[in-house]
Design a protein around this motif. Sequence first.
Motif, PDB file in Angstrom:
ATOM      1  N   GLY A   7      30.995 -37.378  14.024  1.00  0.00           N
ATOM      2  CA  GLY A   7      31.309 -36.107  14.661  1.00  0.00           C
ATOM      3  C   GLY A   7      30.225 -35.774  15.652  1.00  0.00           C
ATOM      4  N   GLY A   8      30.471 -34.771  16.478  1.00  0.00           N
ATOM      5  CA  GLY A   8      29.467 -34.418  17.466  1.00  0.00           C
ATOM      6  C   GLY A   8      29.598 -32.991  17.928  1.00  0.00           C
ATOM      7  N   ARG A   9      28.633 -32.604  18.735  1.00  0.00           N
ATOM      8  CA  ARG A   9      28.615 -31.246  19.271  1.00  0.00           C
ATOM      9  C   ARG A   9      27.875 -31.221  20.592  1.00  0.00           C
ATOM     10  NH1 ARG A   9      24.177 -32.063  17.037  1.00  0.00           N
ATOM     11  NH2 ARG A   9      22.304 -30.847  17.142  1.00  0.00           N
ATOM     12  N   TRP A  10      28.242 -30.273  21.417  1.00  0.00           N
ATOM     13  CA  TRP A  10      27.541 -30.018  22.663  1.00  0.00           C
ATOM     14  C   TRP A  10      26.309 -29.197  22.314  1.00  0.00           C
ATOM     15  CZ3 TRP A  10      27.633 -31.721  27.438  1.00  0.00           C
ATOM     16  CH2 TRP A  10      26.962 -31.003  28.421  1.00  0.00           C
ATOM     17  N   GLU A  11      25.128 -29.633  22.748  1.00  0.00           N
ATOM     18  CA  GLU A  11      23.883 -28.938  22.455  1.00  0.00           C
ATOM     19  C   GLU A  11      23.451 -28.142  23.677  1.00  0.00           C
ATOM     20  OE1 GLU A  11      21.191 -27.130  20.886  1.00  0.00           O
ATOM     21  OE2 GLU A  11      21.964 -28.638  19.516  1.00  0.00           O
ATOM     22  N   PRO A  12      23.544 -26.816  23.635  1.00  0.00           N
ATOM     23  CA  PRO A  12      23.221 -26.019  24.812  1.00  0.00           C
ATOM     24  C   PRO A  12      21.744 -26.068  25.207  1.00  0.00           C
ATOM     25  CG  PRO A  12      23.754 -24.588  22.956  1.00  0.00           C
ATOM     26  CD  PRO A  12      24.023 -25.995  22.529  1.00  0.00           C
ATOM     27  N   VAL A  13      20.864 -26.368  24.264  1.00  0.00           N
ATOM     28  CA  VAL A  13      19.429 -26.396  24.579  1.00  0.00           C
ATOM     29  C   VAL A  13      19.104 -27.497  25.588  1.00  0.00           C
ATOM     30  CG1 VAL A  13      17.123 -26.758  23.626  1.00  0.00           C
ATOM     31  CG2 VAL A  13      18.774 -25.368  22.375  1.00  0.00           C
ATOM     32  N   ASP A  14      19.658 -28.700  25.393  1.00  0.00           N
ATOM     33  CA  ASP A  14      19.366 -29.778  26.335  1.00  0.00           C
ATOM     34  C   ASP A  14      20.558 -30.133  27.225  1.00  0.00           C
ATOM     35  OD1 ASP A  14      21.015 -31.340  24.730  1.00  0.00           O
ATOM     36  OD2 ASP A  14      19.432 -32.653  24.025  1.00  0.00           O
ATOM     37  N   GLY A  15      21.708 -29.483  26.990  1.00  0.00           N
ATOM     38  CA  GLY A  15      22.873 -29.701  27.843  1.00  0.00           C
ATOM     39  C   GLY A  15      23.546 -31.053  27.671  1.00  0.00           C
ATOM     40  N   ARG A  16      23.367 -31.678  26.505  1.00  0.00           N
ATOM     41  CA  ARG A  16      23.964 -32.991  26.269  1.00  0.00           C
ATOM     42  C   ARG A  16      24.776 -32.982  24.980  1.00  0.00           C
ATOM     43  NH1 ARG A  16      19.284 -37.347  27.130  1.00  0.00           N
ATOM     44  NH2 ARG A  16      18.584 -36.394  25.216  1.00  0.00           N
ATOM     45  N   TYR A  17      25.668 -33.960  24.861  1.00  0.00           N
ATOM     46  CA  TYR A  17      26.489 -34.123  23.668  1.00  0.00           C
ATOM     47  C   TYR A  17      25.705 -34.975  22.665  1.00  0.00           C
ATOM     48  CZ  TYR A  17      30.691 -34.820  20.880  1.00  0.00           C
ATOM     49  OH  TYR A  17      31.623 -34.820  19.867  1.00  0.00           O
ATOM     50  N   HIS A  18      25.573 -34.494  21.432  1.00  0.00           N
ATOM     51  CA  HIS A  18      24.893 -35.218  20.360  1.00  0.00           C
ATOM     52  C   HIS A  18      25.932 -35.584  19.310  1.00  0.00           C
ATOM     53  CE1 HIS A  18      20.612 -34.178  21.362  1.00  0.00           C
ATOM     54  NE2 HIS A  18      21.287 -33.384  22.178  1.00  0.00           N
ATOM     55  N   TRP A  19      25.953 -36.831  18.894  1.00  0.00           N
ATOM     56  CA  TRP A  19      26.906 -37.256  17.880  1.00  0.00           C
ATOM     57  C   TRP A  19      26.188 -38.083  16.827  1.00  0.00           C
ATOM     58  CZ3 TRP A  19      27.701 -42.454  17.158  1.00  0.00           C
ATOM     59  CH2 TRP A  19      27.297 -43.303  18.193  1.00  0.00           C
ATOM     60  N   ALA A  20      26.771 -38.121  15.637  1.00  0.00           N
ATOM     61  CA  ALA A  20      26.185 -38.877  14.530  1.00  0.00           C
ATOM     62  C   ALA A  20      27.292 -39.218  13.551  1.00  0.00           C
ATOM     63  CB  ALA A  20      25.107 -38.058  13.829  1.00  0.00           C
ATOM     64  N   GLY A  21      27.023 -40.215  12.740  1.00  0.00           N
ATOM     65  CA  GLY A  21      28.004 -40.592  11.738  1.00  0.00           C
ATOM     66  C   GLY A  21      27.434 -41.610  10.776  1.00  0.00           C
ATOM     67  N   ARG A  22      28.323 -42.145   9.983  1.00  0.00           N
ATOM     68  CA  ARG A  22      27.937 -43.172   9.028  1.00  0.00           C
ATOM     69  C   ARG A  22      29.051 -44.191   8.944  1.00  0.00           C
ATOM     70  NH1 ARG A  22      30.884 -42.731   4.556  1.00  0.00           N
ATOM     71  NH2 ARG A  22      29.599 -44.066   3.279  1.00  0.00           N
TER      72      ARG A  22
END
Length: 89
Positions: free
Chosen positions: A19-34
């Motif tokens: 899953g992922g989310r847009w991070e407003p602090v750095d303006g980029r999409y961060h995703w992670a999973g297993r």
Amino acid sequence: MSWQGPAEIAGTPVRLHAGGRWEPVDGRYHWAGRTDPEPRLVRLLRSGRRDVEVRVGDRVTRARLTEVDPWGGVRVTGVGAAPWPAEED
């Protein structure tokens, strides 16, 4: 957004739950999973390899292996475009 399905990490076929989310602090999409348990990825991570390519269909992105979970899956993280296809509206 969450996603799960077949993927290839460092040339190894896996099932990825991510899953992922847009991070407003750095303006980029961060995703992670297993991944589901995969001994080849565990060996790769324990040998010191962290930077990998993740492929889902025709989409390829760079990611990082971070740890082995208690069930034998490997955690993977990335910044930028996610490897899975965008949801269709």
